[in-house]
Each structure stands twice: as structure tokens, then as C-alpha cells.
Design a protein around this motif. Structure first.
Motif, mmCIF file in Angstrom:
data_model
loop_
_atom_site.group_PDB
_atom_site.id
_atom_site.type_symbol
_atom_site.label_atom_id
_atom_site.label_comp_id
_atom_site.label_asym_id
_atom_site.label_seq_id
_atom_site.Cartn_x
_atom_site.Cartn_y
_atom_site.Cartn_z
ATOM 1 N N ARG A 1 -0.635 12.281 8.296
ATOM 2 C CA ARG A 1 -1.329 12.048 9.564
ATOM 3 C C ARG A 1 -0.565 12.660 10.740
ATOM 4 N NH1 ARG A 1 -0.952 6.625 9.600
ATOM 5 N NH2 ARG A 1 0.907 6.677 10.874
ATOM 6 N N ILE B 1 1.560 1.914 14.406
ATOM 7 C CA ILE B 1 1.999 2.953 13.476
ATOM 8 C C ILE B 1 1.041 3.064 12.287
ATOM 9 C CG2 ILE B 1 4.429 2.882 14.088
ATOM 10 C CD1 ILE B 1 4.722 1.140 11.463
ATOM 11 N N ARG B 2 -0.093 2.464 12.379
ATOM 12 C CA ARG B 2 -1.149 2.576 11.349
ATOM 13 C C ARG B 2 -0.650 2.176 9.959
ATOM 14 N NH1 ARG B 2 -1.437 4.800 16.314
ATOM 15 N NH2 ARG B 2 -3.534 5.444 16.844
ATOM 16 N N PHE C 1 -9.612 -0.146 9.529
ATOM 17 C CA PHE C 1 -9.344 1.150 10.137
ATOM 18 C C PHE C 1 -10.654 1.850 10.452
ATOM 19 C CE2 PHE C 1 -5.107 0.814 8.126
ATOM 20 C CZ PHE C 1 -4.347 1.103 9.246
ATOM 21 N N ARG D 1 5.358 9.364 18.004
ATOM 22 C CA ARG D 1 4.080 8.752 18.375
ATOM 23 C C ARG D 1 4.287 7.450 19.130
ATOM 24 N NH1 ARG D 1 -1.440 8.956 15.342
ATOM 25 N NH2 ARG D 1 -2.742 8.579 17.139
ATOM 26 N N ARG E 1 -20.162 -6.466 -4.000
ATOM 27 C CA ARG E 1 -19.919 -5.203 -4.668
ATOM 28 C C ARG E 1 -18.786 -5.352 -5.688
ATOM 29 N NH1 ARG E 1 -21.529 -0.048 -2.558
ATOM 30 N NH2 ARG E 1 -21.570 -0.679 -0.409
ATOM 31 N N SER F 1 -7.432 14.966 6.824
ATOM 32 C CA SER F 1 -6.466 13.932 6.428
ATOM 33 C C SER F 1 -7.065 12.566 6.721
ATOM 34 C CB SER F 1 -5.179 14.112 7.231
ATOM 35 O OG SER F 1 -4.393 12.942 7.151
ATOM 36 N N CYS F 2 -6.945 11.649 5.766
ATOM 37 C CA CYS F 2 -7.535 10.333 6.012
ATOM 38 C C CYS F 2 -6.685 9.543 7.001
ATOM 39 C CB CYS F 2 -7.726 9.569 4.710
ATOM 40 S SG CYS F 2 -6.201 8.929 4.000
ATOM 41 N N GLY F 3 -5.412 9.908 7.111
ATOM 42 C CA GLY F 3 -4.559 9.231 8.072
ATOM 43 C C GLY F 3 -3.883 7.997 7.531
ATOM 44 N N ARG G 1 -7.038 7.792 13.478
ATOM 45 C CA ARG G 1 -7.157 6.520 12.773
ATOM 46 C C ARG G 1 -6.659 5.380 13.656
ATOM 47 N NH1 ARG G 1 -7.101 5.255 7.134
ATOM 48 N NH2 ARG G 1 -5.720 3.574 6.511
ATOM 49 N N LEU H 1 7.142 9.096 13.464
ATOM 50 C CA LEU H 1 6.686 7.804 13.981
ATOM 51 C C LEU H 1 7.233 7.574 15.387
ATOM 52 C CD1 LEU H 1 7.045 5.552 10.804
ATOM 53 C CD2 LEU H 1 4.929 6.296 11.882
ATOM 54 N N GLU I 1 0.798 -1.221 0.000
ATOM 55 C CA GLU I 1 0.000 0.000 0.000
ATOM 56 C C GLU I 1 0.827 1.265 0.000
ATOM 57 O OE1 GLU I 1 -2.911 -0.267 3.148
ATOM 58 O OE2 GLU I 1 -4.498 -0.313 1.657
ATOM 59 N N GLY I 2 2.076 1.140 0.391
ATOM 60 C CA GLY I 2 2.954 2.320 0.367
ATOM 61 C C GLY I 2 2.529 3.413 1.324
ATOM 62 N N THR I 3 2.153 3.050 2.543
ATOM 63 C CA THR I 3 1.619 4.058 3.461
ATOM 64 C C THR I 3 2.631 4.596 4.460
ATOM 65 O OG1 THR I 3 0.886 2.365 4.997
ATOM 66 C CG2 THR I 3 -0.693 3.089 3.353
ATOM 67 N N CYS I 4 3.679 3.829 4.780
ATOM 68 C CA CYS I 4 4.563 4.306 5.853
ATOM 69 C C CYS I 4 5.531 5.356 5.349
ATOM 70 C CB CYS I 4 5.299 3.148 6.517
ATOM 71 S SG CYS I 4 6.632 2.450 5.516
ATOM 72 N N ARG I 5 5.828 5.369 4.069
ATOM 73 C CA ARG I 5 6.701 6.358 3.427
ATOM 74 C C ARG I 5 8.129 6.320 3.958
ATOM 75 N NH1 ARG I 5 3.565 6.568 -0.483
ATOM 76 N NH2 ARG I 5 4.171 8.599 -1.289
ATOM 77 N N ARG J 1 -10.434 8.885 11.127
ATOM 78 C CA ARG J 1 -9.474 9.321 10.137
ATOM 79 C C ARG J 1 -8.426 10.236 10.763
ATOM 80 N NH1 ARG J 1 -13.714 12.895 6.745
ATOM 81 N NH2 ARG J 1 -13.708 14.761 8.025
ATOM 82 N N GLY J 2 -7.400 10.527 9.986
ATOM 83 C CA GLY J 2 -6.333 11.407 10.444
ATOM 84 C C GLY J 2 -5.633 10.835 11.662
ATOM 85 N N TRP J 3 -5.330 11.735 12.571
ATOM 86 C CA TRP J 3 -4.604 11.374 13.792
ATOM 87 C C TRP J 3 -5.351 10.286 14.577
ATOM 88 C CZ3 TRP J 3 0.013 12.456 15.974
ATOM 89 C CH2 TRP J 3 0.167 12.294 17.347
#
Lengths: 240, 620
Positions: free
Chosen positions: B480, A127-128, A146, A95, A230, B472-474, A153, A92, A41-45, A149-151
Motif C-alpha cells: 500500500r 496505519i490500516r 475497510f 504516513r 453466507r 493494490s488492495c491496501g 483504504r 508507516l 492477519e499479518g498485515t503490518c509486516r 483500496r490501496g492508498w
């Protein structure tokens, strides 16, 4: 096709992901949300590298970026990459200061100083990155996802209640990079996500090895959930 | 009735045009702004009174509703047509209906309802300075056409571009759009023709065209007005697009907070289907195409293309990493073209006017016009459509009439939360995609918020960062966690808790966020901070080092001071001061004592602008 990583020529297949190409060539790149057995997913960057596409330079998540341009130039340790990496790892670490995994990452790659910011309350190791959610979906249960949203999440079961969908397979805990998802096992019982599962014993050795629900899920997956319906609808549309 | 060929359409149009036109008519604005002001009741009263006084024969009189005129602050608006002239009445109430009708019957004008600016009185909309300097192409029919009547749209030339496009090959249409230089109006400015061509050549079992109507920027309402006021122009553009790229299905993604847009679009789709302008073999061609509406739940991030597609698919509206373009793998992994609703509405214009006609407006790299919603501390606010390349000064000072009251212009925020603030020195900047980006702002979808010297730029940055932090979706860590961190520092700066090094930290975090975020929202989220840092650094320094807010916005970061030369001794400041800190001094003027807490109440009420924020501690 050929790409260049930090000035080194690599011969790779078209569409191979940069991260895979680099790792198999022995280049060290940090990563957190990536897991070999799950969709990326490439989310942690954290795995970002700099690429040069026909003179245009930008940062990309190497775990998601397919090598498509002949002669693509990749840089893994320019100042821009290092600043970006320290920024993400620093955030990270702010947090999840208690997480050994993040601490190790910060020791190896450096982290932005966040002492200016107020400490984060609560002892959260998450770390989401979403590996657990992807693992659960890949295994087929889709018991966690999840929420918010945002912080805010966070990963949880529906309405944070113990859920019947969970089969207690531990896939989520298995793939969690920080040890946020915990479970307990004793005397033939397993506790996770607020539920207690009875473990089935191996017919040969008699050791408890899996939950009954887990085995049922693997054996018989006939029913279709609303989400898949769906998806089917989407496929039907796509195929006219 | 179904129109089964372009000739059918033309015959139908001729039929409509041959219908007897009423000698007199009224057109009541039924856009969201005017409806909120009571225009529905104005319309009903006009119909009712017309019947009562016997004006109701279709030959003599007709009452219609229209979409938004873009001059909402003067609403409810009513336009009366008589003997070839169109009179605009503003701020019309239900009680005015009879007077308007009686005047209309005698070809008179109700003077008191006309628009005034200073001594000037304006009868017709097109003479009002707000409109006179505009160039309405996309909004041409908005406010004139009845959005609930496809016949009206057709009688005004609607769907002629579609018929023309269907007689061309898809490649010819794409070539035309490419040469016309149409760029995406949603903010990115990506060349539409290139997008279409890449979708055309991509292979997939099915292709989609999507319209993005998920407008969510604070203070922006261009897309809403267009969807409400001229829904068929969007549909027409989409059908032409479908023909060009080979799509058979389209979706219009509208946020559900726009109920009227949803209603009018739904109605438009139904009427288009009835006439065979949507469905199988449109106008007898090989094109079969249908459109549905998808209502968004209001998440700001759903305006981002991949999140929008996820939302249509029924998944959580979160962006995904897209190193492969959606023209190759988009909705349900099929080749997909997503354009903003305003971009789609530009397409029929291009077909009608051709490359040269379209390029006659705008700049070389940004042809055509752009709709802006001009709001904030500006005298005339509303929807403004101007050719690209018009300067900010022309838009704000000539069309908008400059800054409200006696305040000085300070900055203009363009492009919504992803855009930035530009100072007075940039006012002569021609507005197009590239120039704004070069100055650290962006076109965005066209929001334009004017600020005067009572706007604190640090506070503005704080506002936008907090907005985006909430939106932000987070999903990705930088957005986030990073927005939260930047928000915290900005909050501190705005409440006397700034520390040395804060400004530098904001700058480095902003740049890193731009580099690392996953989607367009995160990558541009730092723009409000970066652009204010770039153009208003002194204000940040004052906040950080002196705890001083020169705009008198951040509470407790200034004290009020009376400029004695300007004070007219009216006492308004003393009356409003909650700390009893303002009293008349022996000279009769007012003065502020040490009890002032810096709330800014007096600054807001002083009619002379005699109260000024000054640094705390200076007076002691």
C-alpha cells in the motif's frame, strides 16, 4: 519439537506461531497489527523474521507462521530482516509522522529515510492494521470495515454515516495501536463514529459503564446477519 | 438425454459423426475481437444470403460460429470450407457475404479477401507465417469448434479423455499428470500433479476444484479466448481433476468484464449437465461433480489465489497470509485445487497423449506448450501457442514478423505487471518458467508486449507501478505505502524532477517490497522496476542525472533534432508541431529551433525516422 531462534534452541509445540514462541522465550520482536485477543492477519509486516526451511531462506510474518518443520531455523536480526523492518517502519512513519507509537517503533528499530518523498497531507494516525475491524467483528457488531483500496483504504462505518449497527462498545478504540479512533464521554453519554449513546448505570454503584445497545448485543444475539447466512451456506456446502 | 456410460458416449459420438456433412460451410469467428469488428452481422448476412440464393439445405451448406482464432487484428475472420480445403477470409464485411457465397458455390476464391503479407497471398490459415510456426494444442479447437454446441465438441473427440480418466484410479490420473510434468499456466509454474496429490491426501468434509479465469494483465487475452472459444475443454479438465482429487464441487472464477466468456461457459455447463457429463454419477462412474460460475468484480488482486477464494466465499477480495496451502485449507477452509483455465485445458491433452506424447513438446522442466498474447509494436499481433523452450526471437520475429515499421526492437515485457522487461541481448532465451524467472522476468499468464526504441523503459516501469498502485488492495503496509512511494519517484524521474539517489532508493525499495509484501501481487509488484533497472540502467541514469529521455516519451525531457541526411523535406513535422518550432532551412531540409518543448509529436509523424530525441541544452 525443536526450533532454533538466532542460534538458540527452543522446545515448542507443533503449529505454535513463531511470534508467540519467540516472545515466550524472551526474544524481542516488534509487532503492530497483532493483538492477543483477536484473530491474526499479518498485515503490518513489522514482525517479519527470516526462516530457513531445508536450505531455502525467506521472510515470513512471525505472527502468522506456524512452526511445523523440525529443526526450523529462525533469524530475527539478519541484515535482510533489518532492511525489511526499516522499510516498513519508514513507510508507516512517513504516513503517520505524528503517531507516538510509530515514532517509538522507529526509535527502537530504525526506519528508512523517506525525506526524499513528499510529505503526506492530512493528519491521519491510522496505519490500516485492521485491529479495530477485527475487534468489532469478534465482538459481534461488524459496524466498521475497510472501504476503498490501496492508498485510499480507510476504516469507516457503512457509507461513512452514523450507523445503527454500532453499539458504542469502544472495542475498536481499545485495540487501536495508534490512537486513531477517538471517542468522548461525559455526563452519562458516549460519542463515537458520529453517534451518541446513553450509558447504562451500574445497578449497584451507579456508574455509567456500558451502552444499552452493547448490553443487548451481549444478551441476545439471535438474529443472523447476511454475512453469517453466507457462512452457514459455506458450511452446509462443506458438510455436503 | 443422459450419457450413462463411456460406451454411451462413444455411441453418441459415432451417431454424430454419421450425420451427413454439408458439402460446403462457412465458419464465422465470434470471438470478442471479431464481434467488435461486426462479425455477428457478417454471420447474419451469410445466413440470410444463403437462404436467398437457395444454398440453405443442410446437405449443401452450413454456417457456424466459432471462437477466437487469435488473429484478431485481421478480423472479422471467416473460414470457408469446400472440397477438402479451408479458405481464410479476413476483414470481412457484411457487404461481402453474397460474393463469398457465390464464390463458394462455384468453388472459387474471393482473392481480395485473402490474407497478404508483402507479395505473398495466403489461401489457408495454416500456411500464414503467423500460424505456420505455431504448435496449437490447447488452442487446437479454438476457432474451429462451435463453442455453443457440445455435439460439435464431442464429434471432434471431446470428452474422450474424461471417459478414459474415469476408467483409471484417481492415483493413476495424478501420477500421469505428475509424470507429464504439467506446471501451472497462470504464472507461478507450480507442478500441478504435486498440488493435486497434496489435495488428494488432505482430509476435509468436502473438496473443491477451481478454475482461475480472472485474467487481468494489460494486453493479455489468452484465457478469455479459451473460455469463449473452447469452454468444454476447460470443463473436461476440471471434471478429470475432480475425479483425481475427490472433489464434488467446482467453480470457474471469471471476471465480469468478459461477458461472452461468462455466456459461453454458462451455456457449456448447461449442456454438459444435460448430457450427464456434470452432475450425479458422471458417465455411470462414482464421480458426482458439478460446476458453477462465479463472476468477479474486476479487481486485479482477485486473480491471486487466496483473494479469489475470499471473493467466491462472498468476502472482500483480499488475499490472506497462507503459510498453510490451500490444498489443505482453501475455499471455506476445505482442501482446494486452484488452477488457471489454461492449465485445466492441458489436462485432457495429457490423458489423450500420455506422458511421452505430452513431453515430446517443450523442455524437460517445462513440458508442453504455452499460449502467449503477443501485442505491442509487433507486425502481427495475436494469440500464439508455441512449445515451451521456443526462443523469444522466434516468437517475436518469426511468428510476429518483427517490429512494426522502421523502428528497432528494444525490449519485450513478459508476464504482465508482475513480470519484467528483457532487452535484445536476451532474445535467444528459450521461454520457459525457470529461464524467465532467472532473468528477472516471469512467464506470468503469458502476456508479451513488444517495445521498440520509442518506448521509454522508465516510463514503462512507471506505468506498471501506477497500475499496481491502483490495484493494490491496501491490506499490507509495504504494498500500500511502498508502491505509492515508488510511484512518486518514478513520476518524478519521468518529469525532470529526478534527484541524485533516486535510482538507488528505487532499487532498495523494490527489493524490500519483494521481501515483505503479503501476497503474490505485492511480492512481484517491483519486478517491472527491478528488471528495467537491471537491463536498462543507463536510461534511469539519464533520467535522473541529465533529465533526458532517449526514447522521446517523457515530456519536456528531450528536444527534437532533425537528422539532415534522412530528411526528405516532406514537412510533416512542421505541420504537426504545436509550438511552431520546426521550419525549412536554406538547404530545403527542416530544422528544429529553440521553441521546441519536447512533446514528441514530430517524432511520431516523420515517415523517415529523421527526427531524433536529443538532450535539452545540447543545441544551445
Amino acid at each position: 519439537m525443536k526450533i532454533w531462534v538466532d542460534g538458540r534452541e527452543l522446545d515448542v509445540e507443533r503449529d505454535v506461531l513463531l511470534y508467540d514462541a519467540m516472545v515466550s522465550a524472551g526474544v524481542e520482536v516488534p509487532a503492530l497489527c497483532r493483538h492477543g485477543g483477536l484473530p491474526h492477519e499479518g498485515t503490518c509486516r513489522v514482525c517479519m523474521v527470516e526462516v530457513d526451511i531445508r536450505g531455502k531462506r525467506r521472510l515470513v510474518a512471525s505472527c502468522m507462521y506456524p512452526a511445523r518443520d523440525q529443526g526450523l531455523k529462525v533469524y530475527t536480526s539478519t541484515r535482510r530482516v533489518e532492511v525489511a523492518r526499516r522499510f516498513v517502519i519508514g513507510l508507516l512513519l512517513r504516513r503517520n509522522p505524528a503517531s507516538p507509537a510509530i515514532r517509538a517503533l522507529a526509535d527502537r528499530w530504525g526506519a528508512m529515510d523517506t525525506s526524499r518523498l513528499s510529505p503526506v497531507e492530512g493528519k491521519d494516525l491510522c496505519i490500516r492494521c485492521g485491529r479495530c475491524v477485527r475487534a468489532c467483528a469478534t465482538f459481534g457488531a461488524r459496524a466498521i470495515s475497510f472501504a476503498n483500496r490501496g492508498w485510499d483504504r480507510e476504516v469507516c462505518t457503512p457509507l461513512k454515516e452514523p450507523t445503527l449497527i454500532c453499539v458504542g462498545c469502544l472495542s475498536c478504540a481499545e485495540v487501536c495501536p495508534t490512537g486513531h479512533i477517538t471517542y468522548r464521554e461525559s455526563q452519562g453519554e458516549r460519542q463515537i463514529w458520529g453517534r451518541t449513546f446513553h450509558l447504562v448505570r451500574c445497578s449497584r454503584c451507579g456508574d455509567p459503564f456500558a451502552t444499552r445497545e452493547q448490553l443487548e448485543l451481549v444478551r441476545d444475539r439471535g438474529d443472523v446477519c447476511p454475512r453469517c447466512l453466507r457462512e452457514e451456506e459455506g458450511l452446509a456446502l462443506r458438510d455436503g | 438425454m443422459r450419457l450413462s456410460s463411456p460406451e454411451d458416449l462413444e455411441l453418441y459420438r459415432e451417431q454424430l459423426l454419421r450425420r451427413v456433412k454439408p458439402q460446403r460451410w462457412v465458419r464465422v469467428c465470434a470471438g470478442t475481437g471479431c464481434l467488435a469488428g461486426g462479425s455477428q452481422r457478417v454471420y447474419e448476412a451469410l445466413v440470410e444470403e444463403a437462404r436467398r440464393i437457395g444454398l440453405d439445405s443442410p446437405v449443401k451448406f452450413q454456417a457456424r460460429c466459432s471462437g477466437c482464432h487469435g488473429f484478431c487484428e485481421e478480423g472479422p475472420l471467416v473460414v470457408c470450407g469446400m472440397r477438402g480445403s479451408e479458405v481464410l477470409y479476413r476483414k470481412v464485411r457484411r457487404e461481402d457475404a453474397l460474393e463469398i457465397l457465390l464464390a463458394l458455390a462455384d468453388d472459387r476464391v474471393v482473392e481480395r479477401l485473402l490474407y497478404r503479407d508483402g507479395r505473398e497471398v495466403y489461401r489457408e490459415e495454416r500456411h500464414i507465417p503467423f500460424y505456420a510456426l505455431q504448435m496449437r494444442k490447447v488452442l487446437e479447437r479454438c476457432g474451429k469448434v462451435d463453442p455453443r454446441d457440445v455435439d460439435h465438441y464431442i464429434s471432434l473427440g471431446g470428452y474422450a479423455s474424461l471417459a478414459r480418466a474415469l476408467s483409471m484410479s484417481p492415483e493413476e490420473v495424478i501420477d500421469l499428470v505428475t509424470r507429464a510434468g504439467l506446471r501451472g499456466r497462470g504464472g507461478g509454474g507450480f507442478p500441478a500433479g504435486q498440488k493435486w496429490a497434496s489435495c488428494r491426501s488432505a482430509s476435509g468434509p468436502q473438496k473443491f476444484v477451481l478454475a482461475n479465469g480472472d485474467e487481468g494483465d494489460p494486453g493479455a487475452f489468452m484465457d478469455r479466448s479459451l473460455m469463449e472459444g473452447d469452454p468444454h475443454s476447460i470443463l473436461e479438465g476440471m471434471i478429470i481433476g475432480a475425479h483425481a482429487v475427490g472433489a464434488s464441487k467446482g467453480f470457474i472464477y471469471v471476471r465480469d468484464e468478459y461477458p461472452l466468456a461468462v455466456e459461453n461457459l454458462t451455456h457449456a455447463i448447461r449442456e454438459a449437465r444435460r448430457l450427464g457429463l456434470l452432475g450425479r454419477r458422471i458417465l455411470g462412474s462414482d464421480l458426482s461433480f458439478d460446476v458453477d460460475i462465479c463472476r468477479g468484480g474486476g479487481a486485479f488482486v482477485c486473480g491471486e489465489s487466496s483473494a479469489l477464494m475470499a471473493s467466491i466465499e462472498g468476502r472482500p477480495g483480499e488475499p490472506r497470509v497462507k503459510y498453510i496451502r490451500s490444498t489443505e485449507r482453501g475455499l471455506w477452509e476445505c482442501p482446494t485445487v486452484l488452477n488457471n483455465v489454461e492449465t485445466w485445458a492441458n489436462v485432457p491433452i495429457i490423458i489423450r497423449e500420455g506422458v511421452e506424447g505430452y513431453r515430446s513438446l517443450g523442455t524437460k522442466d517445462s513440458p508442453g506448450t504455452k499460449v502467449f498474447s503477443l501485442v505491442g509494436k509487433v507486425r502481427r499481433s495475436g494469440l500464439v501457442e508455441v512449445p515451451m523452450g521456443t526462443t523469444l526471437r522466434e516468437i517475436i520475429f518469426e511468428i510476429g514478423g518483427g517490429v512494426m515499421g522502421r523502428n528497432r526492437f528494444k525490449a519485450v515485457q513478459t508476464g504482465g505487471p508482475s513480470g519484467g522487461c528483457l532487452p535484445e541481448s536476451k532474445l535467444d532465451l528459450p521461454v520457459d518458467f525457470d529461464r524467465l524467472t532467472r532473468e528477472g522476468s516471469m512467464m506470468g499468464s503469458g502476456g508479451m508486449i513488444v517495445m521498440d526504441h520509442r518506448s521509454c523503459m522508465v516510463d514503462v516501469a512507471r506505468y506498471f507501478v501506477k497500475f499496481l498502485e491502483g490495484e493494490s488492495c491496501g491490506k499490507c503496509a509495504p504494498c500500500r505505502e511502498g508502491l505509492k512511494a515508488m510511484g512518486e519517484i518514478l513520476e518524478d524521474l519521468c518529469s525532470r524532477r529526478g534527484r541524485p539517489g533516486d535510482v538507488e532508493m528505487l532499487l532498495s525499495m523494490g527489493n524490500a517490497l519483494t521481501d515483505t509484501a503479503l501476497c503474490g501481487l505485492g511480492q512481484t509488484a517491483a519486478n517491472p522496476v527491478l528488471s528495467t533497472l537491471r537491463h536498462f540502467m543507463e536510461e534511469y541514469r539519464e533520467h535522473q542525472d541529465q533529465g533526458f529521455c532517449r526514447a522521446g516519451v517523457c515530456r519536456g525531457m528531450f528536444v527534437a533534432r532533425v537528422e539532415a541526411d534522412l530528411c526528405v523535406s516532406c514537412g510533416a513535422c512542421a505541420k504537426v508541431c504545436p509550438f511552431d518550432a520546426i521550419h525549412r532551412d536554406p538547404s530545403g531540409k527542416f530544422a528544429v529551433d529553440q521553441r521546441c518543448e519536447g512533446c514528441g509529436a514530430c517524432l511520431d509523424v516523420c515517415p523517415m525516422g529523421a527526427l531524433l530525441p536529443s538532450p535539452r541544452g545540447v543545441r544551445e
